[in-house]
Design a protein around this motif. Sequence first.
Motif, PDB file in Angstrom:
ATOM      1  N   GLY A 134       3.023   6.195  -1.046  1.00 51.23           N
ATOM      2  CA  GLY A 134       3.584   6.475   0.783  1.00 51.23           C
ATOM      3  C   GLY A 134       2.053   6.873   1.565  1.00 51.23           C
ATOM      4  N   LEU A 135       1.991   7.594   2.264  1.00 48.71           N
ATOM      5  CA  LEU A 135       1.105   7.704   2.940  1.00 48.71           C
ATOM      6  C   LEU A 135       0.703   9.388   3.944  1.00 48.71           C
ATOM      7  N   SER A 136       0.817  10.332   2.382  1.00 52.02           N
ATOM      8  CA  SER A 136       0.745  11.162   2.645  1.00 52.02           C
ATOM      9  C   SER A 136      -0.524  11.982   2.832  1.00 52.02           C
ATOM     10  N   ALA A 137      -0.520  13.440   3.582  1.00 50.13           N
ATOM     11  CA  ALA A 137      -1.817  13.103   4.220  1.00 50.13           C
ATOM     12  C   ALA A 137      -3.162  13.296   2.794  1.00 50.13           C
ATOM     13  N   GLY A 138      -2.325  13.988   1.581  1.00 52.45           N
ATOM     14  CA  GLY A 138      -3.429  13.600   0.344  1.00 52.45           C
ATOM     15  C   GLY A 138      -3.856  12.305   0.168  1.00 52.45           C
ATOM     16  N   LEU A 139      -2.529  11.247  -0.603  1.00 57.75           N
ATOM     17  CA  LEU A 139      -3.251   9.991  -0.359  1.00 57.75           C
ATOM     18  C   LEU A 139      -4.070   9.157   1.009  1.00 57.75           C
ATOM     19  N   ARG A 140      -3.661   9.684   1.937  1.00 64.55           N
ATOM     20  CA  ARG A 140      -4.715   9.520   3.096  1.00 64.55           C
ATOM     21  C   ARG A 140      -5.733  10.040   2.884  1.00 64.55           C
ATOM     22  N   ARG A 141      -6.186  10.531   2.803  1.00 65.40           N
ATOM     23  CA  ARG A 141      -8.018  11.656   2.521  1.00 65.40           C
ATOM     24  C   ARG A 141      -8.435  10.186   1.684  1.00 65.40           C
ATOM     25  N   ALA A 142      -7.458  10.858   0.656  1.00 64.37           N
ATOM     26  CA  ALA A 142      -8.115   9.592  -0.664  1.00 64.37           C
ATOM     27  C   ALA A 142      -8.252   8.267  -0.838  1.00 64.37           C
ATOM     28  N   ALA A 143      -7.035   8.006  -0.319  1.00 63.05           N
ATOM     29  CA  ALA A 143      -8.246   6.538  -0.034  1.00 63.05           C
ATOM     30  C   ALA A 143      -9.061   5.783   0.504  1.00 63.05           C
ATOM     31  N   LEU A 144      -8.429   6.985   2.139  1.00 60.50           N
ATOM     32  CA  LEU A 144      -9.361   6.825   2.938  1.00 60.50           C
ATOM     33  C   LEU A 144     -10.955   7.611   3.163  1.00 60.50           C
ATOM     34  N   LEU A 145     -10.322   8.553   1.959  1.00 59.89           N
ATOM     35  CA  LEU A 145     -12.251   9.411   2.046  1.00 59.89           C
ATOM     36  C   LEU A 145     -12.539   9.400   0.225  1.00 59.89           C
ATOM     37  N   GLY A 146     -11.535   9.449  -0.310  1.00 66.36           N
ATOM     38  CA  GLY A 146     -12.525   9.405  -1.669  1.00 66.36           C
ATOM     39  C   GLY A 146     -12.664  10.240  -2.522  1.00 66.36           C
ATOM     40  N   THR A 147     -11.199  11.699  -1.432  1.00 70.59           N
ATOM     41  CA  THR A 147     -11.293  12.890  -2.189  1.00 70.59           C
ATOM     42  C   THR A 147     -10.636  13.432  -3.822  1.00 70.59           C
ATOM     43  N   PRO A 148     -10.543  13.793  -3.993  1.00 71.10           N
ATOM     44  CA  PRO A 148      -9.598  13.590  -5.211  1.00 71.10           C
ATOM     45  C   PRO A 148      -8.394  14.045  -5.383  1.00 71.10           C
ATOM     46  N   VAL A 149      -7.311  13.442  -5.211  1.00 72.18           N
ATOM     47  CA  VAL A 149      -5.915  14.565  -5.513  1.00 72.18           C
ATOM     48  C   VAL A 149      -5.271  14.810  -7.150  1.00 72.18           C
ATOM     49  N   GLU A 150      -4.513  15.747  -7.111  1.00 71.44           N
ATOM     50  CA  GLU A 150      -3.947  16.712  -8.109  1.00 71.44           C
ATOM     51  C   GLU A 150      -2.890  15.599  -8.058  1.00 71.44           C
ATOM     52  N   ALA A 151      -2.771  14.595  -9.289  1.00 63.53           N
ATOM     53  CA  ALA A 151      -1.857  14.116 -10.160  1.00 63.53           C
ATOM     54  C   ALA A 151      -0.447  14.571  -9.948  1.00 63.53           C
ATOM     55  N   ALA A 152      -0.730  15.930 -10.124  1.00 66.61           N
ATOM     56  CA  ALA A 152       1.270  16.914 -10.539  1.00 66.61           C
ATOM     57  C   ALA A 152       1.780  17.246  -8.315  1.00 66.61           C
ATOM     58  N   THR A 153       0.287  17.341  -8.049  1.00 69.17           N
ATOM     59  CA  THR A 153       0.816  17.221  -6.227  1.00 69.17           C
ATOM     60  C   THR A 153       0.949  15.683  -5.398  1.00 69.17           C
ATOM     61  N   ALA A 154       0.874  15.028  -6.215  1.00 66.41           N
ATOM     62  CA  ALA A 154       1.093  13.422  -5.776  1.00 66.41           C
ATOM     63  C   ALA A 154       1.876  12.822  -5.603  1.00 66.41           C
ATOM     64  N   GLY A 155       2.397  13.207  -6.836  1.00 63.72           N
ATOM     65  CA  GLY A 155       3.844  12.298  -6.724  1.00 63.72           C
ATOM     66  C   GLY A 155       4.288  11.308  -7.507  1.00 63.72           C
ATOM     67  N   LEU A 156       3.085  10.644  -8.152  1.00 64.14           N
ATOM     68  CA  LEU A 156       2.614   9.260  -8.916  1.00 64.14           C
ATOM     69  C   LEU A 156       2.616   9.986 -10.402  1.00 64.14           C
ATOM     70  N   VAL A 157       2.492  10.898 -11.115  1.00 68.63           N
ATOM     71  CA  VAL A 157       3.015  10.963 -12.656  1.00 68.63           C
ATOM     72  C   VAL A 157       4.094  12.231 -12.294  1.00 68.63           C
ATOM     73  N   ASP A 158       4.921  11.505 -13.769  1.00 70.26           N
ATOM     74  CA  ASP A 158       6.103  11.744 -14.199  1.00 70.26           C
ATOM     75  C   ASP A 158       6.408  13.027 -14.675  1.00 70.26           C
ATOM     76  N   VAL A 159       5.493  13.567 -15.590  1.00 66.73           N
ATOM     77  CA  VAL A 159       5.382  14.950 -16.504  1.00 66.73           C
ATOM     78  C   VAL A 159       3.816  15.375 -16.544  1.00 66.73           C
ATOM     79  N   VAL A 160       3.549  16.505 -16.768  1.00 65.43           N
ATOM     80  CA  VAL A 160       2.820  17.406 -16.896  1.00 65.43           C
ATOM     81  C   VAL A 160       3.016  17.781 -18.006  1.00 65.43           C
ATOM     82  N   ALA A 161       2.153  18.284 -18.802  1.00 68.14           N
ATOM     83  CA  ALA A 161       2.451  18.195 -20.474  1.00 68.14           C
ATOM     84  C   ALA A 161       1.027  18.916 -20.694  1.00 68.14           C
ATOM     85  N   GLU A 162       1.306  19.947 -21.632  1.00 71.94           N
ATOM     86  CA  GLU A 162       0.074  20.524 -22.474  1.00 71.94           C
ATOM     87  C   GLU A 162      -0.255  19.258 -23.841  1.00 71.94           C
TER      88      GLU A 162
END
Length: 219
Positions: A134-162
């Motif tokens: 989608g076009l969340s604020a974080g992903l808009r900043r990433a797409a337009l400004l190259g600002t890194p986005v935490e994968a865990a909060t972007a909704g684009l990974v299924d599991v975060v695991a050690e």
Amino acid sequence: MSAAGVGDLVLRVDGRRPVSAAGVEEVLRLCDRAEDGYKAGVFVAYVSGAPLPGWTAALDVGLLTKWERAVRRLERLGLTTVAVAAGDCGGTALDVLLATDFRIAVPGVRLVPPIEGEATWPGMSLFRLARQGGLSAGLRRAALLGTPVEAATAGLVDVVAEEPDSVLAEVAAAAAAFTGKELAIRRQLLLDAVQYSFEEALGAHLAACDRALRRGAAS
């Protein structure tokens, strides 16, 4: 044809390296193996790294076209595709991550759209970021400004695991029961759902239901 287990089909993508003919050939070679030798199972991509300055110096549109087609072929494989991500993921690593069915990340993974010249790189990772996240604020900043986005909060990974290997083993065990062509059909229905209306999608879903009923009757 057998089922692909963890370790049978493994792609390693270093996003620090630019698109290359060798990288394209590696993806295509593994896709050939997947399509010719396995009816079910998993295709695993280990992805990490983000582009270094000057990464586009040797690129041209012809090579980029081949890369995007290779990634698209991976995206449409008749196997469950799984990405295991570590560190910053940009460039080719981000391309492959966003083309997989199931994403596992170790803590701290960041998605890093690469920057070239005056703006972020306009490759198909931008398309997938918008379509999947989608076009969340974080992903808009990433797409337009190259600002890194935490994968865990972007909704684009299924599991975060050690320990991603244990999660990968669970996914592989579940995927072994699903045949390739049927999985590919379900994946396409999901991808189409974000752009088609109910009426436009209905025919394809009914055709898939009819196919499932016929297969059930035949068995």
